[in-house]
Design a protein around this motif. Structure first.
Motif, PDB file in Angstrom:
ATOM      1  N   GLY A   1       0.786  -1.227   0.000  1.00 23.36           N
ATOM      2  CA  GLY A   1       0.000   0.000   0.000  1.00 23.36           C
ATOM      3  C   GLY A   1       0.817   1.275   0.000  1.00 23.36           C
ATOM      4  N   THR A   2       2.130   1.173  -0.170  1.00 22.04           N
ATOM      5  CA  THR A   2       2.988   2.363  -0.155  1.00 22.04           C
ATOM      6  C   THR A   2       3.047   3.018  -1.527  1.00 22.04           C
ATOM      7  N   PRO A   3       2.792   4.319  -1.618  1.00 21.73           N
ATOM      8  CA  PRO A   3       2.961   5.017  -2.900  1.00 21.73           C
ATOM      9  C   PRO A   3       4.436   5.043  -3.293  1.00 21.73           C
ATOM     10  N   GLY A   4       4.720   4.738  -4.553  1.00 23.40           N
ATOM     11  CA  GLY A   4       6.085   4.726  -5.053  1.00 23.40           C
ATOM     12  C   GLY A   4       6.370   5.910  -5.959  1.00 23.40           C
ATOM     13  N   PRO A   5       7.555   5.954  -6.553  1.00 19.79           N
ATOM     14  CA  PRO A   5       7.947   7.071  -7.424  1.00 19.79           C
ATOM     15  C   PRO A   5       7.004   7.281  -8.608  1.00 19.79           C
ATOM     16  N   LEU A   6       6.434   6.207  -9.140  1.00 26.45           N
ATOM     17  CA  LEU A   6       5.529   6.350 -10.285  1.00 26.45           C
ATOM     18  C   LEU A   6       4.292   7.157  -9.895  1.00 26.45           C
TER      19      LEU A   6
ATOM     20  N   PRO B   1      -3.615   2.387  -2.234  1.00 32.11           N
ATOM     21  CA  PRO B   1      -2.701   2.937  -1.238  1.00 32.11           C
ATOM     22  C   PRO B   1      -3.316   2.997   0.155  1.00 32.11           C
ATOM     23  N   GLY B   2      -2.450   2.905   1.164  1.00 35.18           N
ATOM     24  CA  GLY B   2      -2.864   3.063   2.547  1.00 35.18           C
ATOM     25  C   GLY B   2      -2.165   4.254   3.171  1.00 35.18           C
ATOM     26  N   LEU B   3      -2.572   4.582   4.388  1.00 31.29           N
ATOM     27  CA  LEU B   3      -1.897   5.630   5.154  1.00 31.29           C
ATOM     28  C   LEU B   3      -2.042   5.330   6.644  1.00 31.29           C
ATOM     29  N   PHE B   4      -1.337   4.279   7.071  1.00 32.36           N
ATOM     30  CA  PHE B   4      -1.352   3.939   8.490  1.00 32.36           C
ATOM     31  C   PHE B   4      -0.015   3.376   8.965  1.00 32.36           C
ATOM     32  N   THR B   5       1.021   3.424   8.130  1.00 30.37           N
ATOM     33  CA  THR B   5       2.364   3.000   8.530  1.00 30.37           C
ATOM     34  C   THR B   5       3.358   4.109   8.203  1.00 30.37           C
ATOM     35  N   ASP B   6       4.549   4.004   8.769  1.00 27.75           N
ATOM     36  CA  ASP B   6       5.590   4.986   8.463  1.00 27.75           C
ATOM     37  C   ASP B   6       5.965   4.952   6.984  1.00 27.75           C
ATOM     38  N   ALA B   7       6.004   3.743   6.397  1.00 27.05           N
ATOM     39  CA  ALA B   7       6.329   3.631   4.975  1.00 27.05           C
ATOM     40  C   ALA B   7       5.277   4.322   4.115  1.00 27.05           C
ATOM     41  N   HIS B   8       3.988   4.131   4.456  1.00 23.49           N
ATOM     42  CA  HIS B   8       2.929   4.827   3.736  1.00 23.49           C
ATOM     43  C   HIS B   8       3.131   6.340   3.818  1.00 23.49           C
ATOM     44  N   GLN B   9       3.394   6.824   5.020  1.00 23.28           N
ATOM     45  CA  GLN B   9       3.557   8.266   5.214  1.00 23.28           C
ATOM     46  C   GLN B   9       4.728   8.803   4.398  1.00 23.28           C
ATOM     47  N   ASP B  10       5.833   8.067   4.390  1.00 26.05           N
ATOM     48  CA  ASP B  10       6.993   8.501   3.609  1.00 26.05           C
ATOM     49  C   ASP B  10       6.662   8.533   2.117  1.00 26.05           C
ATOM     50  N   GLY B  11       5.889   7.541   1.647  1.00 27.40           N
ATOM     51  CA  GLY B  11       5.502   7.521   0.244  1.00 27.40           C
ATOM     52  C   GLY B  11       4.635   8.709  -0.124  1.00 27.40           C
ATOM     53  N   TRP B  12       3.659   9.007   0.735  1.00 30.26           N
ATOM     54  CA  TRP B  12       2.801  10.152   0.458  1.00 30.26           C
ATOM     55  C   TRP B  12       3.560  11.467   0.582  1.00 30.26           C
ATOM     56  N   ALA B  13       4.589  11.515   1.434  1.00 33.75           N
ATOM     57  CA  ALA B  13       5.412  12.720   1.527  1.00 33.75           C
ATOM     58  C   ALA B  13       6.119  12.988   0.191  1.00 33.75           C
ATOM     59  N   ARG B  14       6.584  11.924  -0.482  1.00 38.08           N
ATOM     60  CA  ARG B  14       7.202  12.102  -1.796  1.00 38.08           C
ATOM     61  C   ARG B  14       6.189  12.622  -2.809  1.00 38.08           C
ATOM     62  N   VAL B  15       4.958  12.119  -2.729  1.00 31.72           N
ATOM     63  CA  VAL B  15       3.911  12.608  -3.630  1.00 31.72           C
ATOM     64  C   VAL B  15       3.650  14.086  -3.369  1.00 31.72           C
ATOM     65  N   ALA B  16       3.482  14.447  -2.096  1.00 29.81           N
ATOM     66  CA  ALA B  16       3.201  15.843  -1.747  1.00 29.81           C
ATOM     67  C   ALA B  16       4.339  16.760  -2.161  1.00 29.81           C
ATOM     68  N   ASP B  17       5.563  16.324  -1.939  1.00 30.99           N
ATOM     69  CA  ASP B  17       6.713  17.150  -2.322  1.00 30.99           C
ATOM     70  C   ASP B  17       6.725  17.416  -3.825  1.00 30.99           C
TER      71      ASP B  17
ATOM     72  N   VAL C   1      -1.153  15.184   7.194  1.00 28.03           N
ATOM     73  CA  VAL C   1      -0.605  16.511   7.470  1.00 28.03           C
ATOM     74  C   VAL C   1       0.902  16.424   7.716  1.00 28.03           C
ATOM     75  N   ALA C   2       1.332  15.411   8.472  1.00 25.20           N
ATOM     76  CA  ALA C   2       2.762  15.233   8.732  1.00 25.20           C
ATOM     77  C   ALA C   2       3.540  14.973   7.445  1.00 25.20           C
ATOM     78  N   ALA C   3       2.884  14.339   6.472  1.00 30.84           N
ATOM     79  CA  ALA C   3       3.526  14.063   5.187  1.00 30.84           C
ATOM     80  C   ALA C   3       3.564  15.288   4.282  1.00 30.84           C
ATOM     81  N   GLY C   4       2.912  16.362   4.691  1.00 29.42           N
ATOM     82  CA  GLY C   4       2.947  17.595   3.919  1.00 29.42           C
ATOM     83  C   GLY C   4       1.768  17.813   3.009  1.00 29.42           C
ATOM     84  N   LEU C   5       0.747  16.927   3.062  1.00 28.20           N
ATOM     85  CA  LEU C   5      -0.442  17.161   2.259  1.00 28.20           C
ATOM     86  C   LEU C   5      -1.230  18.339   2.820  1.00 28.20           C
ATOM     87  N   ASP C   6      -2.034  18.951   1.973  1.00 28.38           N
ATOM     88  CA  ASP C   6      -2.775  20.140   2.385  1.00 28.38           C
ATOM     89  C   ASP C   6      -4.062  19.830   3.126  1.00 28.38           C
ATOM     90  N   GLY C   7      -4.533  18.585   3.047  1.00 27.97           N
ATOM     91  CA  GLY C   7      -5.744  18.218   3.754  1.00 27.97           C
ATOM     92  C   GLY C   7      -6.241  16.850   3.332  1.00 27.97           C
TER      93      GLY C   7
END
Length: 358
Positions: free
Chosen positions: A36-41, A73-89, A167-173
């Motif tokens: 469930g982790t978002p990747g570079p693609l 995708p999921g958002l309940f693990t550190d890996a998920h959060q890191d993946g979404w942070a790359r998307v947000a960035d 929010v911690a991953a940098g998404l706007d909402g």
């Protein structure tokens, strides 16, 4: 596609200054890693479409049991959060804004991809008369397990924790998904919610979970970072709503005092469509009626009748530069169904922008 000029006027959404009123709608694309982790693609896909006034990223489950299918995708693990942070960035670096849709599939999940093959969870033990996505293809939905009161409380907490991670991953909402036949919609509908406790039984009971999750998330990350999506009378997932006017009038009157950032309303051609603007005090995002309608006309109609934002689905899927194409009246790339769900770059990140070869 000659879109109305009003689509390109700046507006505000909570604390965000949006450059235009065109929203990329959340669309499941099934490109996350197996866990469930978002990747570079995925990061590249969303960054390509950052010219949208707002992107609402695809439905993302806050617990493992909420997945809609393989590749979600999921958002309940550190890996998920890191993946979404790359998307947000990536989106922010390209000048865009990004919300993420939090959704739980409810009875439209399947043991094929749930942890330890457990049955899906739902308001009541009523199977949907439909096919659902699995790793082996489309299969009949199974009978779900009715959520206990304790499990419902844990689910509310899970939505809050995922919103905090967003929010911690940098998404706007985040957008709370209470539409399209998934879990919160299942609680709203009479044929899927047969409960007699405080989470069902009457209109007040059936709207309780959506309002509880929305309030808990808004209280934690701020109402300016929260949206809610509804689609009254949408039969997807074998749902039946016998009195949507009463249900959604009560829901919106309960949510309105929270002053969240927006309501995302999927039109379904019912009289309720025209009443939503009167009931809703903040930004109203409209997904116009189905694709057979003239899209510029549908967008103009939505704006003329009180919408602040208009969301586009497959047009953004196939046109990373949709805003530019609409602004100048350029032709659109057609969407290729073979790349809608799963796979790699084909049908995902390889749609050409203007002036670039296919």
């Amino acid at each position: 596609m000659n879109a109305p000029a009003a689509l390109f006027r700046p507006t505000r959404l909570g604390d965000l200054a949006l450059p235009n009123r065109m929203v990329m709608a959340p669309m499941s694309r099934a490109r996350a890693d197996a866990d469930g982790t978002p990747g570079p693609l995925m990061a590249n896909y969303y960054a390509q479409r950052a010219s949208a006034g707002l992107i609402v990223a695809e439905g993302t489950h806050p617990v493992a049991a909420g997945a809609i299918g393989p590749g979600a995708p999921g958002l309940f693990t550190d890996a998920h959060q890191d993946g979404w942070a790359r998307v947000a960035d990536g989106v922010h670096a390209a000048g865009g804004h990004l919300f993420l849709q939090l959704m739980h599939a409810g009875r439209l999940a399947h043991p094929d991809f749930l942890p330890e093959g457990t049955p899906p969870a739902a308001p009541s033990a009523v199977a949907a008369d439909t096919l659902v996505h699995t790793s082996a293809g489309r299969m009949p939905a199974v009978t779900p397990t009715a959520l206990t009161d304790t499990a419902i409380q844990e689910l509310i907490d899970a939505f809050v924790h995922s919103a905090c991670r967003a929010v911690a991953a940098g998404l706007d909402g985040v957008e709370i998904h209470a539409a399209n036949g998934y879990l919160l919609h299942q609680f709203l509908a009479e044929n899927t919610n047969l409960r007699t406790d405080r989470w069902g039984g009457d209109t007040e009971g059936r709207i309780r979970l959506t309002t509880a999750i929305t309030k808990a998330v808004a209280d934690t990350i701020g109402p300016h970072r929260v949206g809610v999506r509804i689609s009254p009378s949408n039969p997807f997932g074998d749902l039946t709503e016998t009195d949507p006017h009463t249900t959604y009038t009560a829901l919106l009157r309960t949510l309105a005092p929270l002053r969240i950032a927006y309501l995302h309303h999927g039109e379904t051609g019912t009289p309720l469509d025209t009443a939503v603007r009167e009931l809703w005090p903040t930004a109203l995002m409209i997904t116009p009626l189905p694709a057979h309608r003239d899209k510029p006309q549908a967008a103009a109609h939505s704006l003329e009748h009180g919408a602040d934002l208009v969301s586009f689905g497959r047009d953004f899927l196939a046109n990373p530069d949709l805003v530019t194409r609409c602004r100048i009246g350029a032709p659109l790339n057609p969407a290729r169904p073979t790349g809608f769900y799963g796979g790699g770059a084909h049908g995902y990140t390889d749609y050409p922008a203007l002036g670039r070869p296919a």
